[in-house]
Design an enzyme around this catalytic site. Structure first.
Site, PDB file in Angstrom:
ATOM      1  N   TYR A 114       0.836  -1.200   0.000  1.00  0.00           N
ATOM      2  CA  TYR A 114       0.000   0.000   0.000  1.00  0.00           C
ATOM      3  C   TYR A 114       0.870   1.250   0.000  1.00  0.00           C
ATOM      4  O   TYR A 114       1.804   1.368   0.797  1.00  0.00           O
ATOM      5  CB  TYR A 114      -0.930   0.016   1.217  1.00  0.00           C
ATOM      6  CG  TYR A 114      -1.936   1.154   1.160  1.00  0.00           C
ATOM      7  CD1 TYR A 114      -3.010   1.086   0.276  1.00  0.00           C
ATOM      8  CD2 TYR A 114      -1.785   2.291   1.947  1.00  0.00           C
ATOM      9  CE1 TYR A 114      -3.922   2.130   0.190  1.00  0.00           C
ATOM     10  CE2 TYR A 114      -2.692   3.334   1.869  1.00  0.00           C
ATOM     11  CZ  TYR A 114      -3.756   3.247   0.994  1.00  0.00           C
ATOM     12  OH  TYR A 114      -4.655   4.279   0.900  1.00  0.00           O
ATOM     13  N   GLN A 136     -10.628  -0.304   2.088  1.00  0.00           N
ATOM     14  CA  GLN A 136     -11.098  -1.186   1.014  1.00  0.00           C
ATOM     15  C   GLN A 136      -9.933  -1.839   0.276  1.00  0.00           C
ATOM     16  O   GLN A 136     -10.057  -2.968  -0.212  1.00  0.00           O
ATOM     17  CB  GLN A 136     -12.021  -0.439   0.036  1.00  0.00           C
ATOM     18  CG  GLN A 136     -11.443   0.774  -0.647  1.00  0.00           C
ATOM     19  CD  GLN A 136     -11.724   2.063   0.114  1.00  0.00           C
ATOM     20  OE1 GLN A 136     -11.822   2.067   1.330  1.00  0.00           O
ATOM     21  NE2 GLN A 136     -11.870   3.169  -0.620  1.00  0.00           N
ATOM     22  N   SER A 178       3.282  10.116  11.313  1.00  0.00           N
ATOM     23  CA  SER A 178       4.728  10.082  11.481  1.00  0.00           C
ATOM     24  C   SER A 178       5.157  10.737  12.783  1.00  0.00           C
ATOM     25  O   SER A 178       4.489  11.639  13.298  1.00  0.00           O
ATOM     26  CB  SER A 178       5.396  10.783  10.298  1.00  0.00           C
ATOM     27  OG  SER A 178       6.778  10.568  10.313  1.00  0.00           O
ATOM     28  N   GLN A 234       9.089  16.540  10.229  1.00  0.00           N
ATOM     29  CA  GLN A 234       8.109  15.524  10.606  1.00  0.00           C
ATOM     30  C   GLN A 234       6.712  16.123  10.745  1.00  0.00           C
ATOM     31  O   GLN A 234       5.716  15.507  10.357  1.00  0.00           O
ATOM     32  CB  GLN A 234       8.531  14.845  11.908  1.00  0.00           C
ATOM     33  CG  GLN A 234       9.723  13.932  11.755  1.00  0.00           C
ATOM     34  CD  GLN A 234       9.537  12.901  10.650  1.00  0.00           C
ATOM     35  OE1 GLN A 234       8.685  12.025  10.758  1.00  0.00           O
ATOM     36  NE2 GLN A 234      10.323  12.995   9.590  1.00  0.00           N
ATOM     37  N   HIS A 282       4.252  16.252   7.742  1.00  0.00           N
ATOM     38  CA  HIS A 282       3.456  15.115   7.276  1.00  0.00           C
ATOM     39  C   HIS A 282       1.966  15.322   7.516  1.00  0.00           C
ATOM     40  O   HIS A 282       1.141  14.855   6.739  1.00  0.00           O
ATOM     41  CB  HIS A 282       3.905  13.829   7.971  1.00  0.00           C
ATOM     42  CG  HIS A 282       5.117  13.209   7.358  1.00  0.00           C
ATOM     43  ND1 HIS A 282       5.096  12.546   6.162  1.00  0.00           N
ATOM     44  CD2 HIS A 282       6.409  13.145   7.795  1.00  0.00           C
ATOM     45  CE1 HIS A 282       6.307  12.100   5.877  1.00  0.00           C
ATOM     46  NE2 HIS A 282       7.124  12.447   6.844  1.00  0.00           N
ATOM     47  N   GLU A 295       9.119   6.093  16.277  1.00  0.00           N
ATOM     48  CA  GLU A 295       9.282   5.628  14.905  1.00  0.00           C
ATOM     49  C   GLU A 295      10.681   6.003  14.413  1.00  0.00           C
ATOM     50  O   GLU A 295      11.429   5.167  13.901  1.00  0.00           O
ATOM     51  CB  GLU A 295       8.217   6.270  14.019  1.00  0.00           C
ATOM     52  CG  GLU A 295       8.356   5.952  12.545  1.00  0.00           C
ATOM     53  CD  GLU A 295       7.446   6.805  11.680  1.00  0.00           C
ATOM     54  OE1 GLU A 295       7.187   6.397  10.533  1.00  0.00           O
ATOM     55  OE2 GLU A 295       6.994   7.888  12.134  1.00  0.00           O
ATOM     56  N   HIS A 296      11.023   7.283  14.546  1.00  0.00           N
ATOM     57  CA  HIS A 296      12.357   7.773  14.206  1.00  0.00           C
ATOM     58  C   HIS A 296      12.977   8.377  15.462  1.00  0.00           C
ATOM     59  O   HIS A 296      12.358   9.217  16.117  1.00  0.00           O
ATOM     60  CB  HIS A 296      12.301   8.893  13.154  1.00  0.00           C
ATOM     61  CG  HIS A 296      11.492   8.575  11.943  1.00  0.00           C
ATOM     62  ND1 HIS A 296      10.188   9.006  11.767  1.00  0.00           N
ATOM     63  CD2 HIS A 296      11.805   7.873  10.825  1.00  0.00           C
ATOM     64  CE1 HIS A 296       9.734   8.603  10.604  1.00  0.00           C
ATOM     65  NE2 HIS A 296      10.691   7.905  10.008  1.00  0.00           N
ATOM     66  N   ASP A 339      13.967   8.947   4.848  1.00  0.00           N
ATOM     67  CA  ASP A 339      12.713   8.911   4.101  1.00  0.00           C
ATOM     68  C   ASP A 339      12.932   8.566   2.635  1.00  0.00           C
ATOM     69  O   ASP A 339      12.034   8.011   1.986  1.00  0.00           O
ATOM     70  CB  ASP A 339      12.007  10.268   4.184  1.00  0.00           C
ATOM     71  CG  ASP A 339      11.384  10.516   5.542  1.00  0.00           C
ATOM     72  OD1 ASP A 339      11.158   9.541   6.277  1.00  0.00           O
ATOM     73  OD2 ASP A 339      11.123  11.693   5.868  1.00  0.00           O
ATOM     74  N   GLU A 343       2.541 -36.853  28.618  1.00  0.00           N
ATOM     75  CA  GLU A 343       1.502 -35.933  28.138  1.00  0.00           C
ATOM     76  C   GLU A 343       0.219 -36.675  27.753  1.00  0.00           C
ATOM     77  O   GLU A 343      -0.693 -36.079  27.184  1.00  0.00           O
ATOM     78  CB  GLU A 343       2.041 -35.129  26.950  1.00  0.00           C
ATOM     79  CG  GLU A 343       3.200 -34.214  27.354  1.00  0.00           C
ATOM     80  CD  GLU A 343       3.672 -33.311  26.213  1.00  0.00           C
ATOM     81  OE1 GLU A 343       3.227 -33.509  25.068  1.00  0.00           O
ATOM     82  OE2 GLU A 343       4.485 -32.412  26.490  1.00  0.00           O
ATOM     83  N   HIS A 357       1.574 -40.749  19.927  1.00  0.00           N
ATOM     84  CA  HIS A 357       2.822 -40.090  19.554  1.00  0.00           C
ATOM     85  C   HIS A 357       3.994 -41.047  19.747  1.00  0.00           C
ATOM     86  O   HIS A 357       4.882 -41.166  18.894  1.00  0.00           O
ATOM     87  CB  HIS A 357       3.041 -38.836  20.414  1.00  0.00           C
ATOM     88  CG  HIS A 357       2.234 -37.663  19.998  1.00  0.00           C
ATOM     89  ND1 HIS A 357       0.864 -37.681  19.952  1.00  0.00           N
ATOM     90  CD2 HIS A 357       2.604 -36.402  19.618  1.00  0.00           C
ATOM     91  CE1 HIS A 357       0.419 -36.494  19.566  1.00  0.00           C
ATOM     92  NE2 HIS A 357       1.457 -35.701  19.351  1.00  0.00           N
TER      93      HIS A 357
END
Length: 436
Positions: free
Chosen positions: A132, A195, A242, A264, A267, A333-334, A367, A421, A426
């Site tokens: 995406y 979607q 961001s 930043q 954004h 994040e950064h 970036d 067990e 087994h």
């Protein structure tokens, strides 16, 4: 301009990490609420396919789609029309990203646990991915690079990408299409938001086969959709608005710090810009730089909203050790480190999506052209998740090989485990191999 949180006089040491987190600047984002808002879209796409995608696109994006998939000719036309300087920048970004991501490929490792007994750790790429690229207030061809390159390096054989259609053309932004063309991605869909995530997760019969993994940054609604389809498909870490945290001392250049905070904030209004420092004088100088630079910025309104919002601010600490504790609690994040001995401090950081060391490694380099990936966890998710990488598109597969003597050697132990067990079949699956 920036709000201040004063944690000096032993304030950091006195707080448990949970309490410290609650004091740090954060946007008032509620992904859980967004999940319920977009649940009907995801459900409709699952149940009704292309018709539901078209309905959501018309309602939310104001675009009536005839075809979901972008014609190959539109991609080639976008490449042909690409500004030469932007093309050169994209090619450079792609080249550096390929180098850095190729180094992430893990090698198979075989361990001999006993004579005739081996376990090999191998890595296999997923078959198909849905990527995406946002296309709202700002279209981000760089996100095409950051999604596609690690998938290609991992060896994914089927790559699809979605990005919202633009009003007037019904197609994704031309630079996004051009970036797809340069990377030889020809399966592109003019679909955005929840979607798009649902389309990739559930597939559209006859139009878009379902994928194994969905990745890419987006709005709170895109992240909410990822939460809903997690388990149906794999997803990367949530990458929402961001954020940057800058750990700086008195040696930092206030002009650099201010410029990075602004970059930043650019954004969007929910973007977070946080300065962590023991130097109150630096905080004052940064405020002065912001007062000078923000009015001259192209996106003054959104930058001002971001910098003055509750998600941004200055955190004053006693020393850099406390600053590191705050940075780890924030889990940015950064994270930029502009201090003396910046690399030594960077090596002590536990929680961050990406760390930018010293005065000449600003986040905006990451970036676009650092070679690192800019799809990173936000909102504290760096405490438990990493950024997009080659490993995102790989799955560990263990290959077990035992010959008969090796199995005989351990057979009694396996049978004992099975009996303990209460799973006798087994054990019988082992003993059956040694019945005369």
């Amino acid at each position: 301009m920036l709000n201040r949180i004063d944690l000096r006089a032993g304030g950091v040491a006195a707080l448990a990490e949970r309490d410290l987190r609650t004091l740090l600047p954060r946007a008032a984002l509620d992904v859980s609420t967004a999940v319920e808002q977009i649940r009907p879209i995801v459900t409709a796409v699952r149940d009704h396919g292309a018709a539901a995608v078209r309905e959501a696109t018309a309602r939310l994006d104001g675009v009536e789609l005839t075809e979901l998939r972008v014609p190959a000719s539109a991609i080639s036309d976008a490449v042909a029309a690409l500004d030469p300087q932007l093309r050169a920048a994209l090619v450079e970004s792609i080249g550096r990203a390929r180098l850095a991501h190729a180094a992430q490929l893990p090698a198979a490792a075989t361990t001999t646990v006993a004579p005739g007994a081996t376990v090999t750790q191998t890595w296999r790429p997923v078959t198909r991915v849905g990527l995406y690229a946002p296309g709202g207030a700002n279209t981000l061809p760089s996100s095409v690079v950051m999604n596609v390159v690690p998938a290609l390096v991992a060896g994914v054989s089927s790559i699809a990408l979605a990005s919202p259609p633009q009003r007037g053309t019904g197609l994704p932004d031309q630079t996004i299409l051009a970036a797809c063309g340069l990377l030889e991605v020809d399966e592109v869909y003019a679909v955005g938001g929840a979607q798009a995530v649902a389309m990739f997760a559930y597939g559209i019969p006859g139009e878009c086969p379902p994928v194994d993994v969905v990745t890419g940054p987006g709005s709170v609604y895109t992240n909410a959709a990822k939460r809903l389809v997690r388990g149906v498909v794999g997803v990367d870490a949530e990458a929402g608005p961001s954020e940057v945290a800058i750990l700086a001392d008195e040696t930092a250049d206030p002009a650099h710090v201010a410029a990075d905070l602004i970059s930043q904030a650019e954004h969007g209004e929910l973007s977070a810009s946080v300065l962590i420092t023991p130097a109150e004088s630096l905080a004052g100088q940064v405020d002065q730089e912001l007062a000078r630079r923000v009015p001259a910025s192209k996106h003054q309104q959104r930058i001002t909203a971001a910098l003055t919002g509750q998600q941004s601010g200055v955190v004053l600490v006693d020393d850099l050790a406390d600053g590191l504790r705050v940075a780890d609690a924030y889990a940015a994040e950064h994270l930029e480190i502009q201090t003396r001995d910046a690399r030594q401090l960077a090596d002590r950081v536990r929680h961050a999506g990406a760390i930018f060391v010293g005065p000449h490694a600003p986040v905006s380099l990451g970036d676009y052209c650092a070679g690192s990936n800019h799809v990173l966890p936000t909102d504290g998710c760096a405490r438990h998740a990493g950024g997009l990488s080659v490993q995102t598109f790989l799955r560990a597969v263990q290959v077990v090989e035992y010959d008969q003597p090796a199995l005989r050697e351990v057979a009694a132990q396996v049978v004992r485990f099975a009996e303990a067990e209460d799973l006798p079949a087994h054990g019988q699956a082992i003993s059956a191999r040694f019945e005369s």
